[in-house]
Each structure stands twice: as C-alpha cells, then as structure tokens.
Design an enzyme around this catalytic site. Sequence first.
Site, PDB file in Angstrom:
ATOM      1  N   LYS A   1      34.472  -1.489 -11.799  1.00 40.81           N
ATOM      2  CA  LYS A   1      33.247  -0.804 -11.616  1.00 40.81           C
ATOM      3  C   LYS A   1      33.616   0.631 -11.346  1.00 40.81           C
ATOM      4  O   LYS A   1      34.435   1.010 -10.752  1.00 40.81           O
ATOM      5  CB  LYS A   1      32.471  -1.522 -10.445  1.00 40.81           C
ATOM      6  CG  LYS A   1      33.066  -1.645  -9.148  1.00 40.81           C
ATOM      7  CD  LYS A   1      32.401  -2.619  -8.240  1.00 40.81           C
ATOM      8  CE  LYS A   1      32.951  -2.757  -7.014  1.00 40.81           C
ATOM      9  NZ  LYS A   1      32.742  -3.750  -6.134  1.00 40.81           N
TER      10      LYS A   1
ATOM     11  N   LYS B   1      38.963  -2.207  -9.981  1.00 38.77           N
ATOM     12  CA  LYS B   1      38.124  -2.748  -9.493  1.00 38.77           C
ATOM     13  C   LYS B   1      36.848  -3.191 -10.247  1.00 38.77           C
ATOM     14  O   LYS B   1      36.100  -3.951 -10.249  1.00 38.77           O
ATOM     15  CB  LYS B   1      37.229  -1.702  -8.203  1.00 38.77           C
ATOM     16  CG  LYS B   1      38.253  -1.533  -7.293  1.00 38.77           C
ATOM     17  CD  LYS B   1      37.533  -0.804  -5.990  1.00 38.77           C
ATOM     18  CE  LYS B   1      38.510  -0.682  -4.963  1.00 38.77           C
ATOM     19  NZ  LYS B   1      37.743  -0.462  -3.569  1.00 38.77           N
TER      20      LYS B   1
END
Length: 141
Positions: A49, A47
């Site tokens: 993050k 993702k």
Amino acid sequence: MSTIIGYTTGVFDLFHIGHLNILKKAKEHCDYLIVGVTTDEIAFEMKGKKPVLSFGERLEIVNSIKYVDKAVAKEDIDNIAAWRELKFDVFFKGDDWKGTEKGRKLENYFAEFGIQVIYFPYTEGTSSTFLREVLNKIKTS
C-alpha cells in the site's frame, strides 16, 4: 574517541509517538543519527500500500526532528546496501525482528564488519497501520 554513527529506517507515515520514541532512543546510543525514510515505491513493495503522506513530506518531517542529524531516502529494501553507502556503526531496529531469520541474517552480516544491532520495543497502542484504519473508518462513516 571516534564519533559513533547510528542508522535506523522506516516509512514514518502518519508520524506518531512510537516513531518519536524510536528516534529518541536511537540518538541516546550514538553521536550522529542518520535516518532512512522509505520511498513511496519501496513502501508499496514492502507493504502493498502507498503511504498516506508523500515521501517528500515524510522526509521533511523526519529531518526536522531534533534527534535526527540527517534524513536520507531509503531506495532499497536491503539494509546492507544502506550500510555500504553510509558506513554506520550501529543499526537500530524494532524488536519484531529480534530472533527472526531476517534479524539473525542481518546481525550475522553486520557482525562481520563490527556493526552492532540494537533492538527497541515498539510503543504499545499506536502504529501507522492503526491510525490508517481509524482514518478509513471516519472517512466511510
């Protein structure tokens, strides 16, 4: 009659009702539910993050849910690698994979071993991404 082992996976960051719904529905389709909790490193790789909650906290939360028989670290993006290790009978996935190239590849591979793939709809109106955005807005206000 043999025990049906089910498996699902997720980051489970900022645990919410959508997560609970998936786990509850999955448990309705198997006798023993194993849940792979994505490590921080794999979550970042997927993702871009880092999760808000640490891996240890997320693992403990998921392991405490009454529908979950066992929570394990998901240390590989590849769900087939998880099957090789855990030997589950049913794989549960969100319906955003249904009909996609990734979904068809997974279904075809699992079909060779008699593994069923069951898709569940996401709970409308909530997601960890949405919760993260709300928290960021509050933080910057």
